[in-house]
Design a protein around this motif. Structure first.
Motif: not given
Ligand SMILES: NC(=O)c1ccc[n+]([C@@H]2O[C@H](COP(=O)([O-])OP(=O)(O)OC[C@H]3O[C@@H](n4cnc5c(N)ncnc54)[C@H](O)[C@@H]3O)[C@@H](O)[C@H]2O)c1
Length: 398
Positions: A178-189
């Motif tokens: 939920m934190d927008p600063e959580f990094p773009l790990s493989w789960r968001f690609q």
């Protein structure tokens, strides 16, 4: 695949030598399961935790030492092609499942693969064709099927405790990014994961729907992305699905954060499913309610040793949800008899232990074990119908 169709060359080994690819979240859960399964179940074959594999030499060596594997490797191809390996366990991000599984099947290895089976329907079809051609035992790790309470729900539904099933209602909710600063790990690609909440967690409640109720006929869905850009992970955090360190550069999120789906089963029952990564306070919240003409069942993962049952065939003055503690040994409750005395409850990790135990017995006997790669393919058909419906704003046949 019916029993007797597996290549007899691979049947009935005295000990299965396992190669596990991936050593982080699922690598840890699977390592524990391979170690624990023989402690609790009278397995038909032994287990040798032979090789664990990951890309980072220091990381995989640390995992080898901590989890108790004999060898560590950094190239999955060496594991898959090694004559010292009988079983390949795939616990890597979704885009690598197809390539590894197809190579493992060609090398004659039995395969346990994490969900979702792959990132596209075409990949799933190729994986099913590969395991059929090689006649190797194949299983997708939809571990929640093996929660004793849900295995009991299956038995009760098959035994007509609910009558005709009318509703399947399920929610899988988390809040970790939920934190927008959580990094773009493989789960968001999308290129790596295939989808967001849809393939990651919706796939589990779709699998439970198929397990408990039956095949979907059609779906209507919406998908939403709440945070559209995230910081690219610092290389130190690369490859971590649920963590990692945020770098400075921002990049686009290419997957869904939430999905809502209504649908119809071939049986005529109706479905209502929701999967979200944005439900504040919900950490790994899985709730399933099934309503039939004779009664209802309710399950909550945060109280996973219990199943609630409402029986409307009882006299009206006796009706009410009853609370079944699913821990009775002696074959009364599924899986429970092999563990602890009644009332001595179990947790998340046991779902993987049960899956591994069933998988080992299937390998030893050369028979099929659910959920198979065919189930993974059927699951992917629903996931893609959901995706298509959300994009086109139309009902889609599965
Ligand atoms: N059954 C479940 O409930 C459940 C829960 C979480 C994740 N999963 C699934 O498990 C899989 C892994 O997820 P995770 O959360 O463990 O991811 P993760 O990011 O924590 O770990 C991935 C691992 O794969 C390794 N890896 C990546 N590419 C590799 C390659 N080419 N060769 C060798 N190793 C490689 C990484 O080094 C890392 O050890 C995914 O398919 C995910 O959907 C299932």
């Amino acid at each position: 695949m019916p029993s007797g169709q597996f290549n007899p060359k691979f049947a009935m080994p005295t000990s299965l030598r396992v190669g596990l690819i991936g050593y982080r979240f699922m690598g840890k859960a699977h390592s524990n399961a391979w170690r624990q399964a023989p402690h609790f179940f009278p397995l038909k074959a032994g287990i040798e935790m032979h090789t664990i594999c990951g890309r980072d030499a220091a990381g995989v060596e640390a995992a080898r030492a901590q989890f108790g594997w004999k060898q560590a490797a950094t190239d999955w191809r060496m594991v898959v092609n090694s004559p010292q390996i009988d079983v390949v366990d795939i616990s890597t991000p979704n885009d690598s499942h197809a390539e590894i599984a197809i190579a493992a099947a060609a090398a004659g290895k039995h395969i346990l693969c994490e969900k979702p089976l792959a990132v596209t329907l075409r990949q799933c079809e190729a994986m099913v064709a590969a395991v059929k051609k090689a006649r190797v035992v194949n299983m997708v790790c939809h571990n929640y099927r093996r929660i004793p309470a849900l295995a009991l729900a299956k038995k009760m539904i098959e035994g007509d405790a609910l009558g005709r099933v009318l509703h399947y209602h399920a929610r899988y909710a988390q809040d970790w990014p939920m934190d927008p600063e959580f990094p773009l790990s493989w789960r968001f690609q999308k290129g790596i994961s295939g989808s967001g909440a849809n393939g990651d967690i919706h796939s589990h409640i779709i699998d439970l729907a198929r397990y408990l109720v039956g095949e979907f006929q059609e779906v209507s869905a919406l998908m939403h992305t709440f945070v559209r850009e995230r910081p690219v992970p610092d290389p130190a955090g690369k490859g971590q699905g649920l963590g990692g360190k945020a770098g400075k550069r921002m990049a686009k999120v290419t997957v869904d954060d939430a999905v809502s789906c209504i649908g119809r089963f071939k049986s005529g029952a109706v479905a209502n499913l929701e999967a979200t990564r944005f439900a504040a306070g919900r950490k790994n919240h899985i709730c399933v309610e099934i309503n039939g003409t004779k009664g209802s069942l309710f399950f909550d993962f945060e109280d996973m040793n219990r199943l609630k049952f409402f029986d409307r065939t009882l006299a009206p003055d006796r009706q009410g949800f009853r609370d079944i503690l699913v821990t009775e040994p002696g074959g009364i409750h599924p899986y429970a008899g092999q563990r602890w005395p009644p009332g001595h409850i179990i947790g998340y990790e046991h779902t993987f232990v049960h899956a591994v135990a069933d998988f080992v017995d299937a390998c030893a006997a050369g028979r099929s074990v659910q959920p198979t790669f065919e189930d993974g393919l059927a699951n992917q058909r629903v996931l893609e119908a959901v995706d298509q419906s959300a994009r086109t704003r139309q009902w889609v046949k599965v």
